[in-house]
Design an enzyme around this catalytic site. Structure first.
Site, PDB file in Angstrom:
ATOM      1  CG  HIS A   1      -6.102  -2.923  -0.057  1.00 42.49           C
ATOM      2  ND1 HIS A   1      -4.389  -2.339  -1.475  1.00 42.49           N
ATOM      3  CD2 HIS A   1      -4.890  -1.916   0.999  1.00 42.49           C
ATOM      4  CE1 HIS A   1      -3.807  -1.094  -0.591  1.00 42.49           C
ATOM      5  NE2 HIS A   1      -3.689  -1.156   0.132  1.00 42.49           N
TER       6      HIS A   1
ATOM      7  CB  SER B   1      -0.927  -0.095   0.807  1.00 44.50           C
ATOM      8  OG  SER B   1      -1.738   1.300   1.074  1.00 44.50           O
TER       9      SER B   1
ATOM     10  CG  ASP C   1      -5.880  -3.688  -3.963  1.00 44.03           C
ATOM     11  OD1 ASP C   1      -6.901  -2.677  -4.021  1.00 44.03           O
ATOM     12  OD2 ASP C   1      -5.180  -3.762  -4.068  1.00 44.03           O
TER      13      ASP C   1
END
Length: 550
Positions: free
Chosen positions: A473, A351, A408
């Site tokens: 995610h 991320s 995602d």
């Protein structure tokens, strides 16, 4: 032997209408009571009362559960089926042959409705029992000797021929780097506050997944924005959420001689976690492209990156050096310390950490005249810069492998929702001039970097096909999908062995009910104890609240 009698009640009507029947002369199933009874004496069937398909299914599943109990314990099968106990002792060889014959038929390929029955088979349930325990976490792929091929696995050829189908050695390396990121998450959650007494020159105690590595440096990221002082006065216990500087990762080096020999070099790992504090969320939404320091403003194709990411990377605190300064200085020290050895630098992040990993790799690739090969392994990373930034990394020979989940949305932002594949086709059709002009003038002309490995949530037999954004995610979900990935046109790896315990604990709402119920039935598996660590109650999992650009 009637196949319809082994199916759940919801599918019984379907099979009764088609009347399929497979007869295996001489063999009997150890689980189906009717076929066992016929092997004893055909006349005895006349004395047995008619049994409905629903009742037989319930008894069949009941016998399955009892057969899967711990070894060494004897469990009587259903009392109404006591007549079958003696043949079980006498015909083990025949039963095994019959079971193997049925497995060889692969009936699920003929009738999709039989998938439910296949998922309840003894072999499947035994495998599920193993995956729901933590004993299999280190068995997802072999630890083979990388030897002279280590540069290929580190991306010297952009992983050509290793991704589709996915090489088993590369699979293990990817999961190993992902677990380095998990260690960074756990370390931060155990102590999220950055105190004035903290030893910034040393390293926090990080529980590394690989004991052959040693942490040499803690890394901190500082935000250039701040919240009003009254926020701390109103909620003094949440000071760590509003602090400008936070622990974000670490640098570790391999010190084990056997592991160095296996990998073919000494590896330096830089692991970075994702978004966790309020100010990090605030930096994420500052998605305007800005000029990189030291670049000429008037040059066409100039590299630009997201304002928020660059701020977190280059800003330093009062007594805390910036992430850029800490990473570059420590890498220089390690290169000098192990001068003359074969080295590699592996930067990994999830991320927000995946975005910062590219900025770190950009700097350390030229921090020394004899800098070792630099590769980035990112999970669920957003776009970071424009086409000029991607070209800049390529010119510095920085290799990037992005692991991307098809579902995602974080990997599609910031910038316009146009895939790199479409952009490439447009440039090949003669629109390159227009697109280059847009790259130089538009503030959201983002572009991904490097090579992509695309996994798919819908291919997992354990996750729901409509799993929510948080699950798609989630880092553990990424590692689960990588462990089961075989190729772009292949189904989920049938011999995947990575434990489902952590995934079940964090994403139970997105797992199929069959596996949730089986996980609860395993009384010996205490998920909360096995995967718990000190964490403030107000802090959600960083994968549960993905930001538009983290």
């Amino acid at each position: 032997m009637q196949v319809a009698l082994t199916l759940p009640a919801t599918n019984a009507r379907f099979f009764q209408a088609r009347r399929p029947s497979f007869k295996c002369n001489g063999y009997s199933s150890p689980l189906n009571p009717i076929t066992r009874a016929t092997s004893i004496n055909a006349r005895s069937l006349k004395t047995i009362a008619p049994v409905t398909s629903t009742e037989m299914t319930k008894k069949h599943l009941s016998n399955l559960e009892k057969l899967l109990q711990k070894e060494g314990q004897s469990h009587p099968v259903d009392s109404s089926m006591s007549v079958i106990q003696e043949p079980m002792k006498q015909g083990k060889t025949g039963e095994n042959m019959g079971r193997n014959l049925l497995e060889g038929l692969n009936l699920a390929r003929i009738w999709p409705e039989m998938k439910a029955a296949e998922e309840m088979s003894p072999r499947h349930l035994i495998r599920l029992h193993r995956m729901l325990s933590n004993k299999s976490m280190d068995e997802y792929s072999p630890r083979n000797n990388l030897g002279s091929r280590w540069k290929e696995y580190h991306g010297c050829k952009d992983w050509l021929g290793l991704l589709d189908p996915l090489d088993e050695n590369l699979r293990r390396e990817l999961i190993r780097y992902g677990e380095f990121i998990q260690a960074a998450y756990h370390c931060f959650h155990s102590d999220p506050a950055t105190s004035a007494e903290e030893n910034l020159d040393g390293a926090r105690n990080v529980s590394l997944p690989d004991r052959s590595y040693r942490v040499t440096k803690s890394l901190y990221a500082t935000s250039s924005i701040g919240l009003p002082k009254w926020v701390d006065d109103v909620a003094p216990d949440l000071g760590w959420m509003t602090q400008r500087s936070s622990w974000i990762g670490y640098i570790a080096v391999c010190d084990d001689k056997a592991e160095i020999q296996r990998m073919g070099r000494r590896d330096i790992v830089i692991a970075l976690r994702g978004t966790a504090t309020c100010l990090e969320w605030g930096e994420n939404v500052r998605d305007m492209l800005v000029q990189m320091p030291g670049e000429n403003e008037s040059t066409e194709g100039q590299p630009k990156v997201e304002c928020g990411f660059l701020s977190l990377y280059q800003t330093g605190g009062t007594k805390i050096p910036s992430l850029a300064e800490s990473a570059v200085n420590e890498v220089k020290r390690l290169i000098e310390l192990y001068k003359g050895e074969s080295l590699s630098i592996s930067v990994t992040g999830h991320s927000l950490g995946a975005a910062l990993a590219l900025l770190v790799a950009d700097d350390i690739s030229t921090c020394a005249t004899d800098a070792p090969p630099v590769a980035v392994f990112s999970f669920g990373g957003p776009r970071v810069g424009n086409k000029g930034f991607a070209n800049r990394l390529g010119s510095k020979n920085v290799k990037v492998l992005r692991i991307v989940n098809k579902q995602d949305v974080i990997t599609k932002v910031p910038g316009m929702f146009v895939s790199e594949a479409i952009d490439k086709k447009l440039r090949e059709t003669g629109a390159a001039g227009v697109l280059n002009l847009l790259d130089n003038s538009m503030p959201w002309a983002y572009s991904h970097v490097g090579t992509e490995l695309r996994v798919d949530t819908t291919k997992s037999p354990f996750l729901k096909p409509d799993a929510d954004v948080a699950c798609c995610h989630d880092l553990e979900a990424y590692l689960h999908l990588v462990d089961g990935y075989l190729g772009s046109n292949e189904s989920f790896r049938p011999n995947a062995k990575r434990s489902l315990a952590k995934l079940l604990n964090e994403q139970s709402a997105n797992m199929k009910k069959l596996y949730i119920s089986k996980g609860k039935d395993l009384s010996s598996l205490n998920l909360n104890r096995e995967f718990s660590f000190p964490r403030p109650s107000c802090l959600p999992s960083p994968s549960v609240l993905p930001s538009p650009s983290s």
